[in-house]
Design a protein around this motif. Structure first.
Motif, PDB file in Angstrom:
ATOM      1  N   LYS A  39      13.779 -11.854  37.378  1.00  0.00           N
ATOM      2  CA  LYS A  39      13.019 -11.697  36.140  1.00  0.00           C
ATOM      3  C   LYS A  39      12.665 -10.230  35.889  1.00  0.00           C
ATOM      4  O   LYS A  39      12.256  -9.875  34.796  1.00  0.00           O
ATOM      5  N   TYR A  40      12.824  -9.388  36.910  1.00  0.00           N
ATOM      6  CA  TYR A  40      12.356  -8.008  36.842  1.00  0.00           C
ATOM      7  C   TYR A  40      13.417  -7.075  36.267  1.00  0.00           C
ATOM      8  O   TYR A  40      14.612  -7.285  36.453  1.00  0.00           O
ATOM      9  N   PRO A  41      12.996  -6.000  35.623  1.00  0.00           N
ATOM     10  CA  PRO A  41      13.952  -5.017  35.112  1.00  0.00           C
ATOM     11  C   PRO A  41      14.741  -4.356  36.255  1.00  0.00           C
ATOM     12  O   PRO A  41      14.212  -4.152  37.354  1.00  0.00           O
ATOM     13  N   LYS A  42      15.970  -4.013  35.955  1.00  0.00           N
ATOM     14  CA  LYS A  42      16.830  -3.330  36.918  1.00  0.00           C
ATOM     15  C   LYS A  42      16.176  -2.021  37.350  1.00  0.00           C
ATOM     16  O   LYS A  42      15.710  -1.239  36.523  1.00  0.00           O
ATOM     17  N   GLY A  43      16.105  -1.808  38.676  1.00  0.00           N
ATOM     18  CA  GLY A  43      15.543  -0.586  39.219  1.00  0.00           C
ATOM     19  C   GLY A  43      14.030  -0.546  39.283  1.00  0.00           C
ATOM     20  O   GLY A  43      13.461   0.466  39.685  1.00  0.00           O
ATOM     21  N   SER A  44      13.383  -1.634  38.925  1.00  0.00           N
ATOM     22  CA  SER A  44      11.913  -1.662  38.911  1.00  0.00           C
ATOM     23  C   SER A  44      11.353  -1.783  40.329  1.00  0.00           C
ATOM     24  O   SER A  44      12.041  -2.227  41.247  1.00  0.00           O
ATOM     25  N   PRO A  45      10.096  -1.409  40.517  1.00  0.00           N
ATOM     26  CA  PRO A  45       9.454  -1.588  41.822  1.00  0.00           C
ATOM     27  C   PRO A  45       9.429  -3.063  42.252  1.00  0.00           C
ATOM     28  O   PRO A  45       9.582  -3.362  43.432  1.00  0.00           O
ATOM     29  N   GLU A  46       9.282  -3.978  41.300  1.00  0.00           N
ATOM     30  CA  GLU A  46       9.269  -5.400  41.615  1.00  0.00           C
ATOM     31  C   GLU A  46      10.627  -5.873  42.134  1.00  0.00           C
ATOM     32  O   GLU A  46      10.697  -6.662  43.071  1.00  0.00           O
ATOM     33  N   GLU A  47      11.691  -5.371  41.519  1.00  0.00           N
ATOM     34  CA  GLU A  47      13.035  -5.704  41.989  1.00  0.00           C
ATOM     35  C   GLU A  47      13.221  -5.206  43.421  1.00  0.00           C
ATOM     36  O   GLU A  47      13.710  -5.943  44.280  1.00  0.00           O
ATOM     37  N   LYS A  48      12.826  -3.971  43.676  1.00  0.00           N
ATOM     38  CA  LYS A  48      12.959  -3.399  45.019  1.00  0.00           C
ATOM     39  C   LYS A  48      12.154  -4.194  46.042  1.00  0.00           C
ATOM     40  O   LYS A  48      12.646  -4.490  47.127  1.00  0.00           O
ATOM     41  N   GLU A  49      10.930  -4.546  45.686  1.00  0.00           N
ATOM     42  CA  GLU A  49      10.089  -5.317  46.612  1.00  0.00           C
ATOM     43  C   GLU A  49      10.735  -6.665  46.937  1.00  0.00           C
ATOM     44  O   GLU A  49      10.772  -7.076  48.096  1.00  0.00           O
ATOM     45  N   PHE A  50      11.254  -7.339  45.925  1.00  0.00           N
ATOM     46  CA  PHE A  50      11.925  -8.620  46.151  1.00  0.00           C
ATOM     47  C   PHE A  50      13.129  -8.444  47.080  1.00  0.00           C
ATOM     48  O   PHE A  50      13.275  -9.171  48.069  1.00  0.00           O
ATOM     49  N   PRO A  72       8.191 -16.983  41.973  1.00  0.00           N
ATOM     50  CA  PRO A  72       7.740 -16.144  40.863  1.00  0.00           C
ATOM     51  C   PRO A  72       8.790 -15.156  40.338  1.00  0.00           C
ATOM     52  O   PRO A  72       8.697 -14.707  39.200  1.00  0.00           O
ATOM     53  N   GLY A  73       9.805 -14.810  41.147  1.00  0.00           N
ATOM     54  CA  GLY A  73      10.687 -13.718  40.768  1.00  0.00           C
ATOM     55  C   GLY A  73      12.086 -14.059  40.304  1.00  0.00           C
ATOM     56  O   GLY A  73      12.750 -13.232  39.681  1.00  0.00           O
TER      57      GLY A  73
END
Length: 96
Positions: free
Chosen positions: A11-22, A83-84
């Motif tokens: 669900k997160y934008p490419k390169g976002s901190p959320e993507e990295k955390e996942f 959630p992700g």
């Protein structure tokens, strides 16, 4: 042997901190006893809608069942996966 694979889109934008955390969190799955040949994958083709993949092997059904109920896996599902993940396809194959 069982080969467990899952292709997914976040669900997160490419390169976002959320993507990295996942994606960083997925690496903890390889610590689970019985997980073999763990691979974290990024899609390079436009032939499907999924951006990432995970692949791993288990020696038998017992090892696969233990993985599914292991606290690291169940926590990952609750904290990150539910959630992700926007969409996914899971496949489980046995060699024959």
């Amino acid at each position: 042997m069982i080969r467990h694979t899952v292709a997914f889109t976040l669900k997160y934008p490419k390169g976002s901190p959320e993507e990295k955390e996942f994606l960083d969190a997925t690496l903890h799955l390889k610590k689970i006893p019985g997980v073999e040949q763990f691979e974290r994958l990024r899609q390079t083709s436009k032939k499907n809608r999924f951006n990432f993949g995970l692949s791993m092997a288990f020696s038998d059904q017992k090892a696969y069942n233990m993985y599914n109920s292991h606290p690291i896996h169940t926590e990952f599902i609750q904290r990150y996966w539910i959630p992700g993940v926007e969409d996914f396809l899971e496949t489980d194959y046995e060699l024959y």
